[in-house]
Scaffold this motif. Structure first.
Motif, PDB file in Angstrom:
ATOM      1  N   ARG A 462     -16.651  14.130 -29.700  1.00 26.80           N
ATOM      2  CA  ARG A 462     -16.566  15.598 -31.564  1.00 26.80           C
ATOM      3  C   ARG A 462     -15.910  16.876 -31.360  1.00 26.80           C
ATOM      4  N   TYR A 463     -15.482  17.099 -32.329  1.00 27.39           N
ATOM      5  CA  TYR A 463     -14.796  18.373 -31.982  1.00 27.39           C
ATOM      6  C   TYR A 463     -15.236  18.994 -33.356  1.00 27.39           C
ATOM      7  N   ASP A 464     -15.862  20.372 -33.238  1.00 27.61           N
ATOM      8  CA  ASP A 464     -15.747  20.326 -34.529  1.00 27.61           C
ATOM      9  C   ASP A 464     -15.108  22.111 -35.249  1.00 27.61           C
ATOM     10  N   PRO A 465     -14.238  21.962 -36.202  1.00 34.71           N
ATOM     11  CA  PRO A 465     -13.127  22.940 -36.204  1.00 34.71           C
ATOM     12  C   PRO A 465     -13.318  24.114 -36.482  1.00 34.71           C
ATOM     13  N   THR A 466     -14.980  24.155 -37.451  1.00 40.06           N
ATOM     14  CA  THR A 466     -15.050  24.780 -38.215  1.00 40.06           C
ATOM     15  C   THR A 466     -16.279  26.557 -37.151  1.00 40.06           C
ATOM     16  N   THR A 467     -16.225  25.595 -35.637  1.00 38.77           N
ATOM     17  CA  THR A 467     -16.776  27.000 -34.436  1.00 38.77           C
ATOM     18  C   THR A 467     -15.279  28.219 -34.517  1.00 38.77           C
ATOM     19  N   ALA A 468     -14.334  27.719 -34.688  1.00 45.24           N
ATOM     20  CA  ALA A 468     -13.188  28.170 -34.483  1.00 45.24           C
ATOM     21  C   ALA A 468     -12.859  29.200 -35.297  1.00 45.24           C
ATOM     22  N   ILE A 469     -13.871  28.843 -36.937  1.00 41.46           N
ATOM     23  CA  ILE A 469     -13.451  30.355 -37.901  1.00 41.46           C
ATOM     24  C   ILE A 469     -15.747  31.008 -38.496  1.00 41.46           C
ATOM     25  N   ALA A 470     -15.492  30.084 -38.081  1.00 40.40           N
ATOM     26  CA  ALA A 470     -17.304  30.014 -38.200  1.00 40.40           C
ATOM     27  C   ALA A 470     -18.573  29.399 -37.355  1.00 40.40           C
ATOM     28  N   PRO A 471     -18.126  30.274 -35.869  1.00 44.50           N
ATOM     29  CA  PRO A 471     -19.103  29.848 -34.784  1.00 44.50           C
ATOM     30  C   PRO A 471     -21.030  29.557 -35.293  1.00 44.50           C
ATOM     31  N   GLU A 472     -21.222  31.310 -35.751  1.00 43.83           N
ATOM     32  CA  GLU A 472     -23.025  31.295 -36.525  1.00 43.83           C
ATOM     33  C   GLU A 472     -23.154  30.011 -37.248  1.00 43.83           C
ATOM     34  N   ARG A 473     -22.006  29.539 -37.753  1.00 45.70           N
ATOM     35  CA  ARG A 473     -21.830  27.879 -38.956  1.00 45.70           C
ATOM     36  C   ARG A 473     -22.948  27.194 -38.162  1.00 45.70           C
ATOM     37  N   ILE A 474     -22.979  26.829 -36.538  1.00 44.68           N
ATOM     38  CA  ILE A 474     -23.216  25.620 -35.717  1.00 44.68           C
ATOM     39  C   ILE A 474     -24.365  26.648 -34.543  1.00 44.68           C
ATOM     40  N   GLU A 475     -24.162  27.694 -34.559  1.00 42.00           N
ATOM     41  CA  GLU A 475     -24.983  28.287 -33.272  1.00 42.00           C
ATOM     42  C   GLU A 475     -25.979  28.496 -32.886  1.00 42.00           C
ATOM     43  N   GLN A 476     -25.781  28.984 -34.432  1.00 36.14           N
ATOM     44  CA  GLN A 476     -27.634  30.096 -34.819  1.00 36.14           C
ATOM     45  C   GLN A 476     -28.351  29.011 -35.127  1.00 36.14           C
ATOM     46  N   ASP A 477     -29.645  29.414 -35.384  1.00 39.83           N
ATOM     47  CA  ASP A 477     -30.615  28.656 -36.455  1.00 39.83           C
ATOM     48  C   ASP A 477     -30.651  29.253 -37.797  1.00 39.83           C
ATOM     49  N   VAL A 478     -29.559  28.996 -38.231  1.00 37.86           N
ATOM     50  CA  VAL A 478     -28.921  29.525 -39.759  1.00 37.86           C
ATOM     51  C   VAL A 478     -30.226  28.683 -41.167  1.00 37.86           C
ATOM     52  N   ASN A 479     -30.688  30.087 -41.193  1.00 37.42           N
ATOM     53  CA  ASN A 479     -32.132  29.944 -42.458  1.00 37.42           C
ATOM     54  C   ASN A 479     -31.566  29.568 -43.641  1.00 37.42           C
ATOM     55  N   ILE A 480     -30.998  28.063 -43.989  1.00 35.73           N
ATOM     56  CA  ILE A 480     -29.615  28.245 -45.683  1.00 35.73           C
ATOM     57  C   ILE A 480     -30.764  28.873 -46.822  1.00 35.73           C
ATOM     58  N   GLU A 481     -32.022  28.405 -46.822  1.00 37.34           N
ATOM     59  CA  GLU A 481     -32.803  29.239 -47.758  1.00 37.34           C
ATOM     60  C   GLU A 481     -32.440  30.684 -48.185  1.00 37.34           C
ATOM     61  N   GLN A 482     -32.396  31.045 -47.037  1.00 44.28           N
ATOM     62  CA  GLN A 482     -32.026  32.924 -46.685  1.00 44.28           C
ATOM     63  C   GLN A 482     -30.132  32.633 -47.276  1.00 44.28           C
ATOM     64  N   GLN A 483     -29.757  32.048 -47.470  1.00 44.97           N
ATOM     65  CA  GLN A 483     -28.783  32.176 -47.811  1.00 44.97           C
ATOM     66  C   GLN A 483     -28.551  32.269 -48.938  1.00 44.97           C
ATOM     67  N   ILE A 484     -28.706  31.171 -49.114  1.00 42.37           N
ATOM     68  CA  ILE A 484     -28.997  30.294 -51.231  1.00 42.37           C
ATOM     69  C   ILE A 484     -29.517  31.606 -52.326  1.00 42.37           C
ATOM     70  N   ALA A 485     -30.742  32.642 -51.239  1.00 37.81           N
ATOM     71  CA  ALA A 485     -31.033  33.002 -51.864  1.00 37.81           C
ATOM     72  C   ALA A 485     -30.594  34.718 -52.116  1.00 37.81           C
ATOM     73  N   ASN A 486     -29.888  35.034 -51.019  1.00 37.15           N
ATOM     74  CA  ASN A 486     -28.835  36.106 -50.802  1.00 37.15           C
ATOM     75  C   ASN A 486     -27.581  35.994 -51.737  1.00 37.15           C
ATOM     76  N   ASN A 487     -27.030  34.914 -51.839  1.00 35.90           N
ATOM     77  CA  ASN A 487     -25.839  34.137 -52.571  1.00 35.90           C
ATOM     78  C   ASN A 487     -26.746  34.801 -54.165  1.00 35.90           C
ATOM     79  N   ALA A 488     -27.132  34.424 -54.893  1.00 38.03           N
ATOM     80  CA  ALA A 488     -28.042  34.142 -55.448  1.00 38.03           C
ATOM     81  C   ALA A 488     -28.553  35.619 -56.244  1.00 38.03           C
ATOM     82  N   VAL A 489     -28.509  36.592 -55.533  1.00 37.62           N
ATOM     83  CA  VAL A 489     -29.313  37.906 -55.161  1.00 37.62           C
ATOM     84  C   VAL A 489     -28.937  38.176 -56.529  1.00 37.62           C
ATOM     85  N   SER A 490     -28.156  38.121 -56.888  1.00 45.64           N
ATOM     86  CA  SER A 490     -26.599  39.378 -58.126  1.00 45.64           C
ATOM     87  C   SER A 490     -27.349  38.893 -59.077  1.00 45.64           C
TER      88      SER A 490
END
Length: 655
Positions: A462-490
């Motif tokens: 497995r090679y994930d080229p996304t890690t070269a651009i946005a490693p935080e998308r893979i390496e961190q325990d991202v709260n997806i619901e918080q991301q959705i809320a942040n995008n909709a906050v406006s």
């Protein structure tokens, strides 16, 4: 003589019918639900204006209209939606024919069936609580109809007592009654139910459409340690063929008999995967699945599939390893994963040459390509620009902005230009840990695409080229619901502080935990779950299961019989209290009403022995009998009985 129904009972019944049918407004076609609603409102009006009830000719015309509506809306009578609509129309028609108790009983039984059809659409705990509420209301309706003088509260208490007595038997039958898998008739399945999720084709922007969806896909409960977020790759369909724009699976996907056996090393992860209803029979096992139970099977791309039809929640026990070696590559795999759609552009060949793709080992070329992505102003975005013509070349040399699908597609394409077998794997990555329920939740926003490259002596890696651009998308325990809320906050009308958001998140985690356990222990308590649970109690054969079932049912039945049949002090209503007051006055003269003696018989005995008070006591008796037993009580009130019993006097010099 036919017994008539009082107005209070009919109103209560109609309210219950309306509550039962209300959720079906989301399930059946609008014209069908409108037809039901019109007839329900019509029957409500006729409670106060019975002259507006339809005659037989009008009822026949309404019946023809209902049948025509069903045929037009469903083109048949089979299937979940058509069957539910049939019951709704039949219930509405029957409401216009309430005349006797028999009609009411038939309507109540039909309403119980309509209530049960709700579980064909939703099986969550909220719907179960709602259906329990309306079924209790129906039971209260039956009690009120059979005892018009009992108050609503007293009827509710009686219904609660009946349900409480039935609860032990219900639990025993649920746990011990053998689960039999019903045949799945194809014409009863709902094939048109819309379900979002991954597709069996991949285009560079397709996965980004799921990037803001909070829809739950599955939950995974691990036995032991959780895998780190960087290892949470949930494997889905694998794409090898491309026409330059779209990627699809090859027809060789399901042939695996020539594949090398996968060897696993490192730490195993054991977990239970609770899948939400899906449009496909794909099961997203943690990469790479090693052991699994029926009905799971593995195709030639190591993707897990279920042999059962999709469209319902299902739970599976799986063991996966993060470290593995898939072994050699077959000739078919090699051909499929070196395929190119057309003539390679010169600028693509120049880039591959520049990065060492034609002369350096694959690992060096891959490292150079990752560095190229990092150092040349490539961007990771959920809303990439449109690339209708030559999307891979446009992405690499012009826009340089995209989602995971863009990076995976470009990476695999460049690998193949260099003569290195590569393919795209889609699925989900990451997941949010629910500390309350101790499981990982994966949602549509976790949809992801990565690449696999075949390396000599390592197999598919497995090679994930996304890690070269946005490693935080893979390496961190991202709260997806918080991301959705942040995008909709406006778009939010109010701003919530961090403490409020934390409380809301805790409440959501608690509810998600309750929902998970509801589906794990109740909804998914099938034959496999039952055998696993009872085996832990030492009940591991069908015979022993039946013995336990019959024994426990017999014990509970005996205890309930003792409870119900034991001698109890009767609970008197007000009419009985006032009548008993007059009887106590007679008891002082030696005239005592026997337990098996009717009120009228006792009145005749009083008249024979005390004729001077016969008229007054006979009046009390007639009031009591009419209130307690007669269906028509117009002009008779409890106050009349109370005042007559209080005014009742006996001359002590007589008798």
């Amino acid at each position: 003589m036919q017994q008539t129904i009082n107005q209070r009972s009919i109103i209560f019944l109609l309210i219950c019918i309306g509550l039962i049918a209300l959720p079906h407004a989301l399930h059946v076609p609008l014209p069908v639900f409108a037809f039901f609603s019109v007839l329900l409102v019509w029957r409500f009006v006729c409670v106060w204006y019975p002259a507006y009830l339809p005659n037989q000719l009008l009822i026949f015309l309404l019946l023809l209209s209902g049948i025509s509506l069903l045929v037009i809306m469903h083109q048949g009578v089979f299937g979940r939606d058509a069957g539910t609509a049939v019951f709704l129309v039949a219930l509405a028609m029957k409401l216009l024919e309430i005349k006797t108790l028999r009609d009411v009983y038939l309507i109540v039984y039909l309403a119980f069936i309509v209530a049960a059809t709700q579980f064909l659409y939703l099986q969550n705990i909220l719907m179960a609580a709602y259906i329990l509420l309306v079924c209790v209301s129906l039971l209260v309706t039956l009690i009120i109809i059979n005892n018009a003088n009992q108050s609503n509260l007293a009827s509710l208490k009686t219904a609660g007592k009946i349900l409480f007595q039935a609860l032990p038997l219900m639990i025993i039958l649920f746990i011990f009654f053998p689960r039999v898998e019903a045949p799945r008739w194809s014409f009863l399945q709902n094939e048109n139910q819309a379900k979002s999720g991954l597709s069996d084709t991949l285009e560079p922007g397709s996965i980004s459409q799921l990037g803001l969806s909070g829809e739950l896909v599955f939950r995974a409960k691990f036995i032991g340690d959780l895998p780190p977020n960087a290892e949470r790759y949930w494997r889905g369909p694998v794409f090898s063929y491309t026409d330059g724009k779209k990627w699809t699976q090859t027809r060789n996907t399901y042939f695996k008999r020539y594949l090398d056996k996968v060897s696993f090393t490192g730490k195993p992860y054991q977990y239970q995967l609770l899948m939400e209803p899906q449009a496909k029979n794909w099961v997203y096992g943690l990469d790479m699945p090693a052991t699994y139970e029926w009905p799971l099977q593995e195709n030639g791309n190591h993707q897990l599939l279920s042999s059962e039809p999709p469209g319902k929640r299902a739970e599976y026990k799986i063991t996966s390893y993060a470290q593995y070696n898939t072994g050699y590559i077959t000739k078919t795999e090699l051909s499929d994963n070196l395929q190119l759609p057309n003539q390679v552009e010169s600028r693509v060949e120049k880039l591959v040459t520049q990065l060492g793709g034609f002369n350096a080992p694959p690992e060096i070329f891959i490292n150079n390509l990752f560095a190229y992505f990092r150092n040349n102003e490539f961007y990771y975005t959920l809303m990439p620009p449109l690339m209708n013509e030559k999307p891979i070349e446009t992405f690499l040399f012009d826009t340089r902005a995209g989602f995971c699908g863009h990076y995976a597609s470009a990476f695999v394409y460049l690998m193949r230009v260099a003569g290195i077998p590569a393919r795209i794997v889609s699925g989900y990555q990451g997941g949010t840990f629910n500390a309350t329920g101790d499981f990982i939740e994966v949602r549509q926003a976790n949809a992801h695409a990565w690449s696999e490259v075949w390396i000599q002596n390592k197999g598919w890696v497995r090679y994930d080229p996304t890690t070269a651009i946005a490693p935080e998308r893979i390496e961190q325990d991202v709260n997806i619901e918080q991301q959705i809320a942040n995008n909709a906050v406006s778009f939010a009308p109010i701003q919530l502080d961090s403490q409020t958001l934390s409380l809301l998140r805790q409440a959501r985690n608690l509810w998600s935990s309750v929902d998970y356990n509801w589906h794990h222990w109740i909804i998914n308590y099938d034959r496999r779950q039952q055998f696993s649970f009872l085996s832990g109690l030492g009940i591991d054969t069908l015979r022993s299961m039946l013995y336990w079932l019959m024994g426990l049912v017999a014990v509970v039945t005996i205890f309930l019989a003792i409870y119900v049949l034991r001698k109890q002090t009767p609970v008197l209503d007000k009419a009985q209290i006032y009548y008993a007051k007059a009887c106590r006055k007679l008891a002082k003269t030696g005239l005592i009403k026997q337990a098996n003696e009717g009120a009228n018989d006792f009145a005749r005995r009083v008249s024979a022995q005390l004729p001077d008070i016969a008229d007054s006591f006979d009046h009390i008796t007639q009031l009591y009998v009419q209130i307690r037993y007669a269906k028509q009580t117009e002009g008779v009130t409890l106050e009349q009985l109370k005042s007559s019993a209080s005014a009742f006097r006996i001359n002590k010099n007589k008798g």
